[in-house]
Design a protein around this motif. Structure first.
Motif, PDB file in Angstrom:
ATOM      1  N   HIS A 378      21.791 -14.839  18.729  1.00 47.13           N
ATOM      2  CA  HIS A 378      22.352 -16.062  18.162  1.00 47.13           C
ATOM      3  C   HIS A 378      23.728 -16.402  18.722  1.00 47.13           C
ATOM      4  O   HIS A 378      24.242 -17.497  18.465  1.00 47.13           O
ATOM      5  CB  HIS A 378      22.479 -15.939  16.638  1.00 47.13           C
ATOM      6  N   THR A 381      24.377 -19.570  20.828  1.00 51.58           N
ATOM      7  CA  THR A 381      24.359 -20.772  19.988  1.00 51.58           C
ATOM      8  C   THR A 381      25.686 -20.942  19.271  1.00 51.58           C
ATOM      9  O   THR A 381      26.249 -22.044  19.218  1.00 51.58           O
ATOM     10  CB  THR A 381      23.225 -20.681  18.960  1.00 51.58           C
ATOM     11  N   TRP A 385      28.431 -23.990  19.565  1.00 50.24           N
ATOM     12  CA  TRP A 385      28.998 -24.758  18.450  1.00 50.24           C
ATOM     13  C   TRP A 385      30.521 -24.762  18.494  1.00 50.24           C
ATOM     14  O   TRP A 385      31.155 -25.794  18.252  1.00 50.24           O
ATOM     15  CB  TRP A 385      28.541 -24.152  17.124  1.00 50.24           C
ATOM     16  N   GLU A 407      23.674 -28.425  11.854  1.00 50.16           N
ATOM     17  CA  GLU A 407      22.968 -27.369  12.574  1.00 50.16           C
ATOM     18  C   GLU A 407      23.341 -25.993  12.024  1.00 50.16           C
ATOM     19  O   GLU A 407      22.488 -25.108  11.893  1.00 50.16           O
ATOM     20  CB  GLU A 407      23.289 -27.457  14.068  1.00 50.16           C
TER      21      GLU A 407
END
Length: 422
Positions: A378, A381, A385, A407
């Motif tokens: 993760h 990601t 962000w 999100e």
């Protein structure tokens, strides 16, 4: 708003406060909490904090109280002490300090006199207020001298530490801090302390859980005294512990009580015992190593996004980012990321030209997201962000921040947090 169980008594007695608690729980559930000093405690730790142990006053130590009716409380405190000694492999533990700063004050009271020289890492370089920094009581009552990190590497320069220690001859040397992304070399500090005739105190508040889980070297073979909070990576309540060799036990205990405190917070002592029981389980070791793996993966992903990281990365749970190259002040970035559902704190970086309340950096960490079950897969990601959030902070693109927040909330809904009912 309907308050999630199990708070029915609070909701009935004080709906306004109950609503605030519910709102905070929802906020913690829906956001990506990345302040490295925060975490999620288990439901068991939360329950221990709210038990009838709150009703007891227990000045003194087990078997030596100033109040009667301590038969059960003595067993609770001994349980916490025994578990601390087992988890960390120490000869002595005191679980009564109310918080990390009072724990450090007890160290001063036990081993120094007002006006003595003490040595610690400079606050802007990643140290802590209570390590002799000027605006702290420790810098007012004692003569504080500070070491820092190298400009070129962001790492502690032990040649400088040794030179300063031999010149200033401090009574106490602190190692540890609040924004140190690299492994602390306790052995190197111990060698310098011995040469300077100083007491070595390892403040492991941030990394106690990593030490307990075997993901960071232990200071036990090297430090005279170990100070730690019990929250952060250790995932316990807001409290603290002092640990030491047996020869320092009496001085530390006397400094905590009656030197600085009255009765211990028994409900917190119980929650510390629960957290230490959890820290002794094999699953905690997995968690501690996952915290470090996630931090390293996140650092790599941030470097790939073009961010500048102090010391070039991390060995532990935290990352210190210098946003100078992004032309965004740390405070502006932190507030924008907060609106995007990513909770960080703005932070000074070594040799920061900006003021502490408006610094150049932000500090992020992986304990909370690891406790929710997020893994290395993760981290790219998350880095994306953060990149979008910092870019939006510079351009003022609120729509981009809103999109990131949606999100984040979607991912968080798939990874429920320990201890939360929502």
């Amino acid at each position: 708003m309907t308050l999630p169980l199990p708070h029915p008594a609070l909701a009935a007695a004080d709906p306004e406060l109950a609503g605030l608690v519910a709102d905070e729980e929802l906020l913690q559930a829906a956001t990506l909490r990345m302040i490295p000093s925060e975490n999620y405690v288990s439901g068991a730790v939360l329950e221990a904090c709210g038990t009838v142990l709150q009703n007891k006053y227990s000045e003194g130590y087990p078997g030596r109280r100033y109040y009667e009716g301590q038969q059960i409380i003595d067993r609770v405190e001994r349980l916490a002490v025994d578990r601390a000694k087992a988890v960390f492999g120490v000869e002595h533990a005191n679980v009564q300090p109310y918080s990390g700063s009072p724990a450090n004050l007890a160290v001063y009271l036990a081993f120094a006199e007002p006006g003595d020289t003490v040595m610690g890492m400079s606050l802007p370089m990643g140290g802590h207020l209570t390590h002799g920094w000027g605006v702290s009581a420790t810098g007012t009552w004692f003569r504080g001298v500070q070491y820092g990190v190298r400009r070129d590497t962001g790492l502690i320069d032990f040649d400088e530490v040794r030179e300063l220690a031999l010149k200033e001859r401090p009574k106490i040397i602190f190692c540890g801090g609040t924004a140190l992304p690299r492994t602390i070399d306790f052995a190197a500090f111990a060698e310098i302390a011995r040469e300077a005739g100083a007491l070595l105190v390892a403040d492991v508040a941030h990394i106690a859980g990593l030490i307990a889980g075997g993901a960071h070297p232990s200071p036990v073979p090297h430090a005279d005294v170990i100070s730690t909070t019990t929250h952060k990576t250790l995932r316990g309540p807001r409290g603290a512990m002092l640990m030491s060799r047996a020869e320092h036990a009496k001085a530390l205990d006397r400094a905590v009580f009656p030197g600085l405190q009255g009765g211990p917070h028994n409900q917190t002592t119980a929650a510390i015992a629960v957290a230490l029981h959890e820290a002794a389980q094999p699953s905690f070791r997995d968690y501690a190593h996952a915290v470090v793996a996630n931090a390293r993966a996140l650092a790599e992903a941030l470097l790939a996004q073009g961010f500048e990281l102090v010391s070039g990365g991390t060995d532990n749970h935290l990352i210190l980012m210098d946003l100078t190259g992004r032309d965004v002040p740390g405070k502006v970035a932190a507030k924008a990321l907060d609106r995007a559902g990513i909770v960080v704190n703005y932070n000074t970086v070594p040799y920061d030209p900006r003021k502490p309340f408006d610094p150049s950096g932000i500090r992020i960490g992986t304990p909370s997201l690891t406790s929710r079950g997020l893994g290395t897969e993760h981290m790219a990601t998350v880095a994306g962000w953060i990149d979008r959030g910092v870019s939006a902070a510079r351009s003022g693109d609120e729509a981009a921040l809103t999109a990131v927040r949606a999100e984040v909330a979607e991912l968080m809904s798939a990874y429920p947090a320990p201890g939360l009912t929502v």
